[in-house]
Design a protein around this motif. Structure first.
Motif, PDB file in Angstrom:
ATOM      1  N   ARG A  88       0.508  -1.194  -0.165  1.00 15.60           N
ATOM      2  CA  ARG A  88      -0.289  -0.487  -0.307  1.00 15.60           C
ATOM      3  C   ARG A  88       0.597   1.121  -0.049  1.00 15.60           C
ATOM      4  O   ARG A  88       0.473   2.378  -1.089  1.00 15.60           O
ATOM      5  N   ALA A 141      -2.105  -1.372 -15.509  1.00 14.37           N
ATOM      6  CA  ALA A 141      -3.028  -1.386 -14.775  1.00 14.37           C
ATOM      7  C   ALA A 141      -4.227  -2.294 -14.415  1.00 14.37           C
ATOM      8  O   ALA A 141      -4.624  -2.524 -13.137  1.00 14.37           O
ATOM      9  N   HIS A 142      -4.361  -3.371 -14.936  1.00 13.93           N
ATOM     10  CA  HIS A 142      -4.222  -4.844 -14.800  1.00 13.93           C
ATOM     11  C   HIS A 142      -3.974  -5.775 -13.016  1.00 13.93           C
ATOM     12  O   HIS A 142      -4.934  -5.385 -13.012  1.00 13.93           O
ATOM     13  N   HIS A 174      -2.227  -4.083 -10.718  1.00 11.41           N
ATOM     14  CA  HIS A 174      -2.121  -3.153 -10.171  1.00 11.41           C
ATOM     15  C   HIS A 174      -3.420  -3.211  -9.572  1.00 11.41           C
ATOM     16  O   HIS A 174      -4.372  -3.606  -8.647  1.00 11.41           O
ATOM     17  N   GLY A 175      -4.319  -3.051 -10.888  1.00 11.37           N
ATOM     18  CA  GLY A 175      -5.948  -2.558 -10.126  1.00 11.37           C
ATOM     19  C   GLY A 175      -6.220  -4.524  -9.013  1.00 11.37           C
ATOM     20  O   GLY A 175      -6.804  -4.165  -8.230  1.00 11.37           O
ATOM     21  N   LEU A 176      -5.936  -5.289  -9.980  1.00 17.32           N
ATOM     22  CA  LEU A 176      -6.395  -6.260  -9.324  1.00 17.32           C
ATOM     23  C   LEU A 176      -6.220  -6.628  -8.015  1.00 17.32           C
ATOM     24  O   LEU A 176      -6.517  -6.875  -7.153  1.00 17.32           O
ATOM     25  N   CYS A 216      -4.901  -3.611  -5.417  1.00 15.78           N
ATOM     26  CA  CYS A 216      -5.741  -2.932  -4.938  1.00 15.78           C
ATOM     27  C   CYS A 216      -6.866  -3.042  -4.641  1.00 15.78           C
ATOM     28  O   CYS A 216      -7.841  -3.684  -3.251  1.00 15.78           O
ATOM     29  N   LEU A 217      -7.692  -4.090  -5.578  1.00 14.06           N
ATOM     30  CA  LEU A 217      -9.019  -4.125  -4.896  1.00 14.06           C
ATOM     31  C   LEU A 217      -9.206  -6.161  -4.283  1.00 14.06           C
ATOM     32  O   LEU A 217      -9.915  -6.112  -3.328  1.00 14.06           O
ATOM     33  N   ASP A 233      -8.024  -3.741  -0.255  1.00 16.61           N
ATOM     34  CA  ASP A 233      -8.657  -2.838   0.187  1.00 16.61           C
ATOM     35  C   ASP A 233     -10.629  -3.175  -0.440  1.00 16.61           C
ATOM     36  O   ASP A 233     -10.824  -1.979   0.155  1.00 16.61           O
ATOM     37  N   PRO A 264     -13.283  -4.178  -3.191  1.00 15.65           N
ATOM     38  CA  PRO A 264     -14.360  -5.325  -3.151  1.00 15.65           C
ATOM     39  C   PRO A 264     -14.385  -6.493  -3.281  1.00 15.65           C
ATOM     40  O   PRO A 264     -14.715  -7.520  -2.378  1.00 15.65           O
ATOM     41  N   LEU A 265     -12.884  -6.528  -3.547  1.00 20.19           N
ATOM     42  CA  LEU A 265     -12.572  -8.394  -3.797  1.00 20.19           C
ATOM     43  C   LEU A 265     -12.301  -8.491  -2.360  1.00 20.19           C
ATOM     44  O   LEU A 265     -11.755 -10.363  -2.551  1.00 20.19           O
ATOM     45  N   MET A 293     -13.132  -9.158   0.635  1.00 19.00           N
ATOM     46  CA  MET A 293     -14.233  -9.856   1.513  1.00 19.00           C
ATOM     47  C   MET A 293     -15.236 -10.833   0.256  1.00 19.00           C
ATOM     48  O   MET A 293     -16.453 -11.108   1.026  1.00 19.00           O
ATOM     49  N   HIS A 331     -10.713 -17.641  -8.294  1.00 18.07           N
ATOM     50  CA  HIS A 331     -11.300 -16.918  -8.896  1.00 18.07           C
ATOM     51  C   HIS A 331     -10.296 -16.279  -9.736  1.00 18.07           C
ATOM     52  O   HIS A 331     -10.141 -15.714 -10.847  1.00 18.07           O
ATOM     53  N   VAL A 340      -9.748 -14.914 -13.498  1.00 20.60           N
ATOM     54  CA  VAL A 340      -9.592 -13.634 -14.221  1.00 20.60           C
ATOM     55  C   VAL A 340      -8.369 -14.028 -15.185  1.00 20.60           C
ATOM     56  O   VAL A 340      -7.946 -13.096 -15.979  1.00 20.60           O
TER      57      VAL A 340
END
Lengths: 222, 222
Positions: free
Chosen positions: B114, B163-164, B166-168, B170-171, B174, B176-177, B179, B190, B194
């Motif tokens: 982070r 972006a792919h 890094h975004g993954l 992050c999600l 922190d 929605p992914l 929990m 999953h 992906v």
DNA sequence: ACAGTTAATGGACACTGTCAACTTGACTGT
DNA sequence: ACAGTCAAGTTGACAGTGTCCATTAACTGT
């Protein structure tokens, strides 16, 4: 010696201290990051004592939560407007405009955007309003997934979409893409190229709405 | 009454206070987020006074910078190992394993990860070591872009890749992914889906290394 | 033997979030 | 008219924080 006033001041409807506190907080957040938003500094700039904010917000996290909830609401609104373009325009337009909406939002309110995905700074569990607004934004992205991949879209496809826009936004405001461009125009060109490339990839690989069952699916979007 | 010692303690080569401070800091960071890493708490857990850490680190940000630089180094190492798989295995393997390396790193050291992308918490400009290590990680991702798209790969394609992943990440830590899954196995399934989906998209859309000039290019990867 | 450096110590300062107790104006029912 | 309640603040205090400062003891080179 001017004796300061004590207690409740005379009614001053034009004051709206709560609104002032929120506006000031958003400024501090966008300027100096989350560390710059201190209860006392907000109070100072809003022209009240250090305890007055506690009348409207339980604690520091609560003031952040209000901004975060508003942020998710605004984001959901922008995404909805972009998704709605699928009616008058095309799937591709909806996809590209949604991506732009997400990135534009992050760039226009970087301070708030950062906190929106930082549960250690603002824990959504404590604030139902944040959970709800976040859910609305998420629903809009799931809707985009179905727009692109049809009603049988999988949660994996949703993750690919979200990861793309979210990753892009993160890299733009905090990552290597933050200082990679000399001019604003240059950045716009890059972003358009990225959006085009991503849309090409996504729409070329057998994704064309319900008219194209295509590849094997795994699990539906929640 | 036990009078406490003052001044420099007797030589104790087994002590390595600096290392202890770094280890403790990483723990605090992963457990309670960046807010939990306080100079005084680190000192307390390392068993020294609140000023001892200042002998090894200029300030709080400096201790974070050390962890961040190490983090970028570790990330670059993992990415390099994954990229090298293109020799013995395939382009697809290198792509998928790089993505996994990025995500695994973020999941194994969420606290450090982070801060690695939070210039308001740890400003890379202040710390050349951070800039360098960050550059190495970036170079590895640019290399992956060329592995996938050939030597003519564009910076837009690099952004899509970064972006792919890094975004993954992050999600996952922190967003929605974080929990969304009941079991670790569920999450792995999953993520595999992906990765497969993304690789299919990327490799199907005219990306096949230098043997496929294909679509119009815009600008080379730096 | 002695000066200089290294690795620490303890004290102080300004700043932070938050708790507690108080003040005061405005509105309420009687 | 008037006591009571509430809203919107006030001031004061406390513990915890990052960091500056002066001090001190152990080691090192000469």
């Amino acid at each position: 010696m001017t004796t300061r006033k004590r207690g409740r001041p005379k009614a001053d409807a034009d004051r709206d201290l709560r609104g002032e506190l929120l506006r000031t907080s958003r400024l501090l957040l966008d300027e100096g990051g989350v560390a710059a938003l201190s209860m006392r500094e907000v109070a100072r700039r809003a022209g009240c004592t250090h305890q007055a904010p506690y009348h409207y917000f339980e604690d520091r996290e609560s003031i952040l939560a209000t901004l975060v909830a508003d942020g998710f609401d605004a984001l959901a609104g922008r995404l909805k407007a972009a998704n709605d373009l699928v009616i008058q325009q095309s799937v591709r337009t909806a996809l590209i405009m949604s991506g732009r909406a997400y990135v534009d939002f992050a760039l226009s309110q970087p301070g708030v955007f950062r906190v929106m995905f930082r549960p250690d700074v603002c824990n959504p569990m404590r604030f139902p309003a944040v959970l709800e607004a976040g859910g609305r934004a998420r629903a809009e992205l799931d809707r985009l997934t179905r727009i692109v991949h049809g009603s049988q879209a999988t949660s994996e496809q949703a993750s690919i979409l979200w990861a793309h826009v979210h990753g892009l936004a993160c890299l733009l405001i905090d990552g290597p893409l933050a200082m990679a461009f000399g001019t604003e125009q240059e950045r716009q060109r890059h972003l358009e190229g990225v959006a085009d490339g991503f849309a090409d990839m996504l729409l070329a690989s057998g994704a064309g709405g319900s008219s194209n069952p295509g590849r094997r699916r795994k699990k539906d979007v929640s």
